[in-house]
Motif scaffolding. Structure first.
Motif, short mmCIF file in Angstrom:
data_model
loop_
_atom_site.label_atom_id
_atom_site.label_comp_id
_atom_site.label_asym_id
_atom_site.label_seq_id
_atom_site.Cartn_x
_atom_site.Cartn_y
_atom_site.Cartn_z
N ALA A 55 0.57 -1.12 -0.14
CA ALA A 55 -0.03 0.39 0.16
C ALA A 55 0.74 1.35 0.06
N ASP A 56 0.46 2.04 -0.53
CA ASP A 56 1.18 3.09 -1.00
C ASP A 56 0.24 4.04 0.12
N VAL A 57 1.53 3.86 1.40
CA VAL A 57 0.77 5.26 2.49
C VAL A 57 0.76 6.57 1.98
N THR A 58 1.42 7.46 1.71
CA THR A 58 2.18 8.54 1.46
C THR A 58 0.46 8.91 0.20
N ALA A 59 0.36 8.52 -0.40
CA ALA A 59 -0.67 8.68 -1.68
C ALA A 59 -2.00 8.24 -0.69
N VAL A 60 -2.39 7.74 0.39
CA VAL A 60 -3.41 7.44 1.44
C VAL A 60 -3.47 8.04 2.35
N ARG A 61 -2.31 8.90 2.58
CA ARG A 61 -2.42 10.12 3.65
C ARG A 61 -2.97 11.69 2.95
N ALA A 62 -2.19 11.26 1.30
CA ALA A 62 -2.92 12.91 1.46
C ALA A 62 -4.05 12.78 0.33
N ALA A 63 -4.80 11.35 -0.04
CA ALA A 63 -6.40 11.02 -0.01
C ALA A 63 -7.20 11.61 1.04
N LEU A 64 -6.47 11.17 1.52
CA LEU A 64 -7.49 11.81 3.59
C LEU A 64 -7.85 12.55 4.00
N GLU A 65 -6.96 13.81 3.39
CA GLU A 65 -6.28 15.47 3.55
C GLU A 65 -6.77 15.66 2.26
N SER A 66 -7.41 15.26 1.59
CA SER A 66 -8.08 15.80 0.27
C SER A 66 -9.57 15.59 0.70
N TRP A 67 -10.23 14.52 1.77
CA TRP A 67 -11.22 14.36 1.60
C TRP A 67 -12.25 15.78 3.22
N GLU A 68 -10.06 16.33 4.08
CA GLU A 68 -10.81 17.33 5.16
C GLU A 68 -10.61 18.16 3.99
N ALA A 69 -9.98 18.37 3.13
CA ALA A 69 -10.30 19.88 2.54
C ALA A 69 -11.62 20.17 1.39
N THR A 70 -11.85 19.14 1.11
CA THR A 70 -13.46 19.04 0.54
C THR A 70 -14.60 19.52 1.75
N CYS A 71 -14.74 19.34 2.70
CA CYS A 71 -15.68 19.98 3.68
C CYS A 71 -15.07 20.58 3.62
N LEU A 72 -14.50 21.29 3.16
CA LEU A 72 -13.50 23.31 4.04
C LEU A 72 -13.83 23.86 2.36
N GLY A 73 -14.48 23.27 1.60
CA GLY A 73 -14.84 23.75 0.35
C GLY A 73 -13.55 23.74 -0.51
N GLY A 74 -12.55 23.24 -0.24
CA GLY A 74 -11.15 23.36 -1.75
C GLY A 74 -11.81 22.29 -2.80
N GLY A 75 -10.92 22.76 -3.96
CA GLY A 75 -10.95 21.98 -4.88
C GLY A 75 -11.59 22.41 -5.69
N ALA A 76 -12.54 21.00 -6.48
CA ALA A 76 -13.89 20.66 -6.64
C ALA A 76 -15.45 20.96 -5.86
N SER A 77 -15.54 21.36 -5.22
CA SER A 77 -15.33 21.45 -4.08
C SER A 77 -16.60 23.09 -4.43
N ALA A 78 -15.26 24.26 -4.32
CA ALA A 78 -15.72 24.99 -3.89
C ALA A 78 -16.82 25.69 -4.47
N GLY A 79 -17.91 25.66 -4.76
CA GLY A 79 -19.12 26.44 -5.08
C GLY A 79 -20.40 25.45 -4.29
N MET A 80 -19.69 23.58 -4.32
CA MET A 80 -21.07 23.58 -3.26
C MET A 80 -21.66 24.06 -1.89
#
Length: 123
Positions: A55-80
């Protein structure tokens, strides 16, 4: 304090989808009446690597960070809206991270409830 409804889902890591094995790596909590959407994550690398030593631990950590960022309106979720972000995150997917079933609860303080659920379901 008055308890209000919330929805939550456990974030799961499934490193080898064909085996169906998973570990809980976080909780996503949405409380509409409180305008609250947050994810708290915790990756136990040892447990993940027991399921898949490659398992690519670094990639999993990055993906988890993207979930947290999405909750805050980061990335593609900015207008949602918050509810749209929650539904997007809990939608079925075939990736190493997925949300489990959505559950309901009642709480006066969504942030405290999120911490309680992480301790109960992830740690």
């Amino acid at each position: 304090m008055t308890r209000t409804p919330y929805e939550y889902a456990v974030i799961q890591a499934v490193p080898r989808i064909e085996r169906g094995e998973l570990i809980n790596v976080g909780v996503l909590l949405y409380a509409q009446r409180h305008d609250f959407l947050k994810a708290r994550t915790h990756l136990d690398e040892t447990r993940l690597l027991c399921l898949d030593p490659a398992a690519d631990v670094t990639a999993v950590r990055a993906a988890l960070e993207s979930w947290e960022a999405t909750c805050l309106g980061g990335g593609a979720s900015a207008g949602m809206k918050l509810g749209e972000r929650f539904r997007w995150l809990v939608a079925p997917r075939s990736t190493i991270l997925r949300a489990g079933p959505v559950h309901m609860g009642l709480a006066a303080d969504p942030a405290a409830e999120l911490e309680r659920l992480v301790e109960l379901l992830v740690h």
